[in-house]
Structure formats: C-alpha cells, structure tokens
Design a protein around this motif. Sequence first.
Motif, PDB file in Angstrom:
ATOM      1  N   ASP A  21       7.565  -1.524  -1.145  1.00 33.06           N
ATOM      2  CA  ASP A  21       8.365  -2.640  -1.654  1.00 33.06           C
ATOM      3  C   ASP A  21       7.856  -3.173  -2.988  1.00 33.06           C
ATOM      4  O   ASP A  21       8.383  -4.157  -3.506  1.00 33.06           O
ATOM      5  N   HIS A  22       6.831  -2.567  -3.523  1.00 29.86           N
ATOM      6  CA  HIS A  22       6.212  -3.044  -4.755  1.00 29.86           C
ATOM      7  C   HIS A  22       6.866  -2.400  -5.970  1.00 29.86           C
ATOM      8  O   HIS A  22       7.195  -1.222  -5.959  1.00 29.86           O
ATOM      9  N   ARG A  23       6.992  -3.200  -7.032  1.00 27.61           N
ATOM     10  CA  ARG A  23       7.558  -2.718  -8.289  1.00 27.61           C
ATOM     11  C   ARG A  23       6.782  -3.354  -9.435  1.00 27.61           C
ATOM     12  O   ARG A  23       6.415  -4.514  -9.370  1.00 27.61           O
ATOM     13  N   CYS A  24       6.571  -2.584 -10.497  1.00 22.23           N
ATOM     14  CA  CYS A  24       5.881  -3.117 -11.668  1.00 22.23           C
ATOM     15  C   CYS A  24       6.278  -2.313 -12.895  1.00 22.23           C
ATOM     16  O   CYS A  24       6.158  -1.088 -12.904  1.00 22.23           O
ATOM     17  N   GLU A  25       6.741  -3.004 -13.915  1.00 24.59           N
ATOM     18  CA  GLU A  25       7.103  -2.334 -15.163  1.00 24.59           C
ATOM     19  C   GLU A  25       5.893  -2.327 -16.085  1.00 24.59           C
ATOM     20  O   GLU A  25       5.399  -3.379 -16.497  1.00 24.59           O
ATOM     21  N   THR A  26       5.415  -1.133 -16.398  1.00 24.67           N
ATOM     22  CA  THR A  26       4.227  -0.968 -17.223  1.00 24.67           C
ATOM     23  C   THR A  26       4.096   0.500 -17.624  1.00 24.67           C
ATOM     24  O   THR A  26       4.713   1.370 -17.003  1.00 24.67           O
ATOM     25  N   GLU A  27       3.293   0.764 -18.618  1.00 21.87           N
ATOM     26  CA  GLU A  27       2.971   2.159 -18.944  1.00 21.87           C
ATOM     27  C   GLU A  27       1.661   2.591 -18.287  1.00 21.87           C
ATOM     28  O   GLU A  27       1.288   3.757 -18.339  1.00 21.87           O
ATOM     29  N   PHE A  28       0.967   1.656 -17.639  1.00 22.44           N
ATOM     30  CA  PHE A  28      -0.328   1.929 -17.021  1.00 22.44           C
ATOM     31  C   PHE A  28      -0.241   1.722 -15.511  1.00 22.44           C
ATOM     32  O   PHE A  28      -0.232   0.594 -15.028  1.00 22.44           O
ATOM     33  N   LEU A  33      -1.276  -0.849  -9.734  1.00 18.40           N
ATOM     34  CA  LEU A  33      -2.084  -0.693  -8.522  1.00 18.40           C
ATOM     35  C   LEU A  33      -3.062  -1.843  -8.334  1.00 18.40           C
ATOM     36  O   LEU A  33      -3.217  -2.353  -7.221  1.00 18.40           O
ATOM     37  N   ALA A  34      -3.708  -2.259  -9.406  1.00 20.39           N
ATOM     38  CA  ALA A  34      -4.666  -3.368  -9.312  1.00 20.39           C
ATOM     39  C   ALA A  34      -3.975  -4.631  -8.817  1.00 20.39           C
ATOM     40  O   ALA A  34      -4.522  -5.385  -8.009  1.00 20.39           O
ATOM     41  N   THR A  35      -2.748  -4.849  -9.280  1.00 15.63           N
ATOM     42  CA  THR A  35      -1.976  -6.022  -8.862  1.00 15.63           C
ATOM     43  C   THR A  35      -1.543  -5.891  -7.405  1.00 15.63           C
ATOM     44  O   THR A  35      -1.744  -6.802  -6.603  1.00 15.63           O
ATOM     45  N   TRP A  36      -0.953  -4.773  -7.078  1.00 14.16           N
ATOM     46  CA  TRP A  36      -0.435  -4.574  -5.720  1.00 14.16           C
ATOM     47  C   TRP A  36      -1.528  -4.637  -4.667  1.00 14.16           C
ATOM     48  O   TRP A  36      -1.312  -5.158  -3.576  1.00 14.16           O
ATOM     49  N   SER A 144       9.652   5.267 -11.444  1.00 14.38           N
ATOM     50  CA  SER A 144       8.697   6.336 -11.195  1.00 14.38           C
ATOM     51  C   SER A 144       7.975   6.041  -9.887  1.00 14.38           C
ATOM     52  O   SER A 144       7.327   5.004  -9.761  1.00 14.38           O
ATOM     53  N   PRO A 145       8.085   6.942  -8.906  1.00 14.81           N
ATOM     54  CA  PRO A 145       7.450   6.677  -7.614  1.00 14.81           C
ATOM     55  C   PRO A 145       5.935   6.819  -7.676  1.00 14.81           C
ATOM     56  O   PRO A 145       5.399   7.634  -8.424  1.00 14.81           O
TER      57      PRO A 145
END
Length: 194
Positions: A21-28, A33-36, A144-145
């Motif tokens: 259920d996690h989503r994050c827009e980033t190039e890194f 992952l650190a956030t989730w 991107s999964p």
Amino acid sequence: MKLLTFLGTGEYQKTTYVWDDHRCETEFVAEALATWLSADKVVLFLTKDAAQHENWKQLSHRLQGIEVQTVSIPDGRNEQEIWEIFDCVVRSVEHGDEIAIDVTHAFRSLPMVLVAVAAFLRTVKAVRVRHIFYGCYMKDEPESPVIDLNLLLELLDWMEATRRFKETGDARWIGEKLRSTQDRLRREQKGEPR
C-alpha cells in the motif's frame, strides 16, 4: 530497523515506487524504503565515484533526519574486491540487528553477493533479515514496483531442511518450516496455506 543500500552514478529517473500500500515519488528507491520502513539507520555503500556524484548529494539531502552511515567500497571488479565488499557489509551489521537490504543499485554481481551475505548474517550474527528489496524501475511507466526478494532466503531454508531430512531421515526441520510458513500466511491474511 537498519536499511542497507547502495547508490551508483547512473542517471536515475523519477518514478512512483510502489510496495504493497506504500507509494513514493522519487528517483531514489532508498528514500522510499527508508520512509516506508521507518528506518532508524541507513547504511549506504558507495564507491569512490559514487561518493563524489550528484546522486549522493541529492540523496543525502533527502535523508535528513535519519541517521546515515556511509561505507566506502571498491568497484567489485574482481574476486578480491567482492570479498572486500562482503566484509564491509558484514562489519556494518551488529549481532541481532533487524535489517532490510536494498539491491536496486547494487552493481554487477552484488545482488547475488548480498543474498549470500544475508544468509551468512542470519547464521553468524543472528541478524533478522526482514526484506531484500529490488526497485524495478519501469521506463515510460507511471509506477515502478518494489519487489521483496526475501523469498530467496526462504528457499535456502527449505533446501537446508530438505538436506537434513535426506541425510538423517529426521523431518523436524521440514515440519518447523511448514508450521512457521502457515503461521506467517495466516497472520498476513493471505489465505490458507496449501
């Protein structure tokens, strides 16, 4: 939880990484992952070139507020350098740590090496390897999964239990794997195990 991750000199593109259920827009993917994971610490492995690259400058800015430890590693161009990287990863983890490993930007043969490191750490340092992540960047796709490859460690456990059964005729290790797998599937509410 401690996140072990790698960063290179590639031209990373912004995407929306998706895991459960996690989503994050980033190039890194390491940022996501650190956030989730609510990581207590990020251990970032960098080659000499990667440590001087703009990617590291940008990522370090985005990880503010999280303890970040950088570890210098060689390029991994020969067997000696692979063993140096192995040692660097092992030394970055303490006995009993709970870790996640991100292999997304691990270069060349490093993803395979990191699976071996994970198995080694579980045995030698009683480390709990919760995840082995790969961010599957999908060019020209909006999302991107992020795939959890921890099932590779599960496969190693099943292989070891089967080896013991074949050698000794004692099925208790297979029984324990069945019991723990069924318990996990029930807790995760992914249906009844077959």
